[in-house]
Design an enzyme around this catalytic site. Structure first.
Site, PDB file in Angstrom:
ATOM      1  N   GLU A  48       0.858  -1.190   0.000  1.00 31.46           N
ATOM      2  CA  GLU A  48       0.000   0.000   0.000  1.00 31.46           C
ATOM      3  C   GLU A  48       0.888   1.232   0.000  1.00 31.46           C
ATOM      4  OE1 GLU A  48      -2.897   0.593   3.173  1.00 31.46           O
ATOM      5  OE2 GLU A  48      -3.745   2.270   2.039  1.00 31.46           O
ATOM      6  N   CYS A 252      -6.607   1.370   2.565  1.00 32.61           N
ATOM      7  CA  CYS A 252      -7.518   2.513   2.590  1.00 32.61           C
ATOM      8  C   CYS A 252      -7.362   3.416   1.370  1.00 32.61           C
ATOM      9  CB  CYS A 252      -7.327   3.307   3.874  1.00 32.61           C
ATOM     10  SG  CYS A 252      -7.833   2.399   5.334  1.00 32.61           S
ATOM     11  N   ASN A 384     -11.961  -2.883   0.103  1.00 37.40           N
ATOM     12  CA  ASN A 384     -10.872  -3.169   1.045  1.00 37.40           C
ATOM     13  C   ASN A 384     -11.452  -3.799   2.305  1.00 37.40           C
ATOM     14  OD1 ASN A 384      -8.387  -3.095   2.425  1.00 37.40           O
ATOM     15  ND2 ASN A 384      -8.844  -1.087   3.263  1.00 37.40           N
ATOM     16  N   GLU A 385     -11.427  -3.089   3.420  1.00 40.90           N
ATOM     17  CA  GLU A 385     -11.955  -3.707   4.647  1.00 40.90           C
ATOM     18  C   GLU A 385     -13.306  -3.095   5.003  1.00 40.90           C
ATOM     19  OE1 GLU A 385      -8.904  -3.069   7.686  1.00 40.90           O
ATOM     20  OE2 GLU A 385      -9.475  -0.977   7.823  1.00 40.90           O
TER      21      GLU A 385
HETATM   22  O1  AHR Z   1      -2.287  -1.166   6.607  1.00 45.27           O
HETATM   23  C1  AHR Z   1      -2.762   0.074   6.978  1.00 45.27           C
HETATM   24  C2  AHR Z   1      -4.275   0.164   6.891  1.00 45.27           C
HETATM   25  O2  AHR Z   1      -4.866  -0.703   7.797  1.00 45.27           O
HETATM   26  C3  AHR Z   1      -4.873  -0.266   5.584  1.00 45.27           C
HETATM   27  O3  AHR Z   1      -4.855   0.753   4.664  1.00 45.27           O
HETATM   28  C4  AHR Z   1      -6.263  -0.638   5.934  1.00 45.27           C
HETATM   29  O4  AHR Z   1      -6.786  -1.637   5.117  1.00 45.27           O
HETATM   30  C5  AHR Z   1      -6.171  -1.043   7.383  1.00 45.27           C
HETATM   31  O5  AHR Z   1      -7.074  -0.340   8.135  1.00 45.27           O
END
Ligand code: AHR
Length: 658
Positions: A48, A252, A384-385
């Site tokens: 990321e 994110c 993503n999450e």
């Molecule tokens: O790894 C950092 C962040 O942690 C990522 O962007 C996100 O997916 C998680 O909240």
């Protein structure tokens, strides 16, 4: 000679017998009862763009804000004068080099003198190495070409590399011969000394008006010699992990703080001049000192480069795309259900970009970038999450359309940011109902969580979705550190991941990279400055598991009541047994290893040990391998043997089956 050898053997035999008698722990492996296959891509990486992982990190462009598109268009640049008369200096949008990056700099010098100087500070300085070559390039358009009616005196641009105290550390180089059309000019800069925090001065000389854009100082040496390629030491650290897959580009940043600022892969391919820069969401996520007002995404490292990197390091690509939701930790903006089509189309087009024939609409764009062969995409992440019913309904819509066209592409869905609780349970229930392929679980938790969850996946339904342990890291307290305490806990958990390598398809530590002078999130797998880098103890844990991944799970039974964790596997041909043992106790433990139904085991086995008696041990830029695996051999291996596993250690034993 023979006699003394015999005595030696007897002594070794007696020694191991007496050790065996002392052993309080037994580790039984059923070699003749191999279980399910372990995912061949179980251990991977998650990239990321956080902590300056891309611009200022893996993407080795040395100039910050090279196209004047930051919100403050002069951020990173400083203007000074060396005499003469500068009649004008400012941003323009008049017939730009690319409509996607509309700003450029217009410099009007009325009377030539020493020149007008524009200095770039780089990403917390510019790292350069003595003996290396760097290409300076710039797009220039002269308003009045020399010789043209009303033309001015010849103009030139000179670049000066400056070390500490503005000392010149390279022979100045110039470009000249500008015309009234945008054109790229370049010259080579060769530093005479190594400097981690240099500056680049760009000196405008001669009278007249010049438009300049896309200034660049780029190392000639890149990973695998790719044009617009990556920083070699960082990419090599990734390759050394032997990753089965690479998830990208987030995290994110896929979501954006608002939908308008989400990651849109189509704006990241093609000519770098045309890639539309946006602010990096980690720019404003945290308060000082972890904010980073100069953190943007130039997308010099874009989706083509990600796919190419995957190919170069032998990792399967796993791109993650926005699912019509912005980050729920921010606004949680929702794209209405009846307006999701463009988002879904982005996924379909991406699959074609990666896999389509060179004469398909998107495959042609890949081919035009120099890769007519497909990239072999087999997995895509939808969101993503994310969490909640809004995610589930969006995932369902994406899945229906994508599966109808590409039934064999596996879709990764999210279970939210927590590894348990109401929204996690809801996600699993709903995604199971929808026959999801792979569900992504995240756990940033204290070390105790990792030990407590070693058996987490033992009871997961083998007929349900597979698991992606997509983001995990042990967070020590009171300060989060990349120390041995954290890494050892991760190693323990990873024995559980491999023992369940049939259901856990993918696993990756997070985040991957951090610049020591510009990070937002801690801990991270790999740290770097402008010239150096190192793998943390956590990195070596990942590497040991990944590089020694087995292919078939072997049942393991451990004596109770000890802080020992283990998993065992057979390699692909069945010629090697790979044993991974974590001793989370401070004391060394003799372990009696019983390899049930093993046949003949060669007496000499390879062993790699990562251990430190001090759980606070960390690696640093100055001591990058202070804690790293040590290789040796065991000479008493067999179907039953004893071995002393040091306190606080991860050991990988590779036994040859004859
Ligand atoms: O790894 C950092 C962040 O942690 C990522 O962007 C996100 O997916 C998680 O909240």
């Amino acid at each position: 000679m023979k006699y003394s050898l015999l005595i030696g053997c007897i002594l070794v035999g007696m020694a191991s017998m007496s050790r065996a008698q002392e052993s309080s722990i037994s580790l039984n492996v059923q070699v003749d009862k191999p279980g399910a296959a372990i995912s061949p891509i179980l251990n991977g990486i998650f990239f990321e763009d956080i902590n300056f992982a891309a611009d200022g990190g893996l993407y080795p462009e040395r100039l910050k804000n090279r196209s004047f598109e930051f919100e403050d268009p002069m951020m990173g640049w400083r203007k000074t004068e060396r005499g003469g008369v500068v009649g004008g200096f400012g941003l323009s949008e008049d017939r730009p080099l690319s409509p996607n990056n509309p700003h450029f700099l217009r410099v009007l010098i009325e009377q030539p003198g020493g020149g007008m100087v524009l200095t770039n500070e780089g990403f917390r300085g510019i790292g350069v190495k003595q003996g290396a070559k760097y290409t300076f390039s710039v797009y220039v358009r002269a308003m009045n070409a020399p010789g043209a009616a009303g033309g001015q005196s010849p103009q030139s641009i000179t670049v000066e590399l400056q070390g500490a105290n503005n000392r010149a550390i390279a022979e100045p180089q110039s470009v000249t011969g500008f015309t009234t059309e945008w054109k790229k000019y370049s010259c080579t800069v060769e530093p005479t000394t190594t400097e981690p925090k240099a500056k680049l001065a760009v000196v405008f000389k001669g009278a007249g008006t010049l438009d300049v854009d896309m200034l660049s100082l780029y190392p000639d040496e890149t990973f695998n010699n790719r044009p617009n390629g990556l920083r070699p030491d960082l990419a090599q650290l990734l390759k050394d992990l032997k990753p089965g897959f690479m998830r990208f580009p987030g995290g994110c940043i896929v979501e954006g703080r608002v939908l308008d600022q989400r990651y849109q892969w189509k704006t990241t391919i093609g000519d770098v001049n045309d890639r539309k820069l946006i602010m990096n969401r980690w720019n404003v996520e945290f308060a000082a000192p972890r904010n980073a007002p100069d953190y943007y995404q130039s997308f010099g490292l874009g989706f083509f480069e990600y796919f190419q990197l995957c190919e170069d390091i032998g990792a399967k690509p796993l791109p993650i795309l926005n699912c019509g939701m912005s980050c729920q930790f921010n606004l949680g903006e929702l794209q209405p259900m009846d307006q999701l089509d463009p988002y879904i189309q982005d996924v379909l087009d991406l699959i074609e970009f990666a896999n389509g024939p060179a004469d398909s609409a998107w495959g042609a764009k890949r081919a035009a970038m120099g890769h007519p062969q497909p990239f072999g995409l087999t997995m895509v992440g939808i969101g993503n999450e994310q969490w909640g019913p809004q995610y589930v309904e969006r995932y369902e819509k994406f899945a229906k359309t994508i599966k109808a066209k590409y039934p064999r592409v596996q879709l990764v869905s999210g279970a939210g940011p927590d590894p348990s609780g109401a929204s996690f349970d809801f996600a699993w229930k709903e995604l199971k109902r929808l026959n999801a392929d792979i569900i992504d679980e995240h756990f940033y938790r204290p070390p105790e969580f990792f030990y407590a969850n070693v058996n987490r996946y033992d009871k997961y339904d083998r007929n349900g979705p597979k698991v992606f342990a997509g983001e995990f890291a042990a967070h020590t307290r009171p300060v989060k550190k990349n120390n041995w305490e954290a890494a050892l806990a991760e190693a323990a958990l990873m024995t559980g991941l491999e023992r369940n390598g049939d259901i856990v398809q993918l696993a990756s530590y997070a985040p991957l990279f951090a610049h020591v002078d510009a990070w937002q999130w801690n801990p991270n797998l790999i740290w770097f400055d402008n010239l150096r880098s190192f793998g943390t103890p956590n990195y070596y844990v990942q590497k040991l598991f990944s590089a020694n991944r087995g292919s078939k799970i072997l049942p393991v039974k451990l004596g109770d009541g000890q802080k020992i964790y283990a998993c065992a596997s057979l390699n692909e041909t069945g010629s090697e047994l790979i044993l991974k043992v974590v001793n989370a106790d401070s004391a060394a433990h003799d372990i009696r290893v019983n390899l049930g139904g093993a046949g003949n085991i060669q007496k000499t086995a390879q062993i790699q040990v990562l251990s430190s008696s001090d759980l606070q041990t960390e690696n640093t830029l100055d001591e990058p391998t202070r804690l790293s695996p040590v290789e040796s051999t065991i000479d008493n291996a067999g179907a039953n043997f004893s071995h002393s596993f040091p306190g606080y250690s991860l050991s990988i034993v590779r036994l040859t089956i004859k």
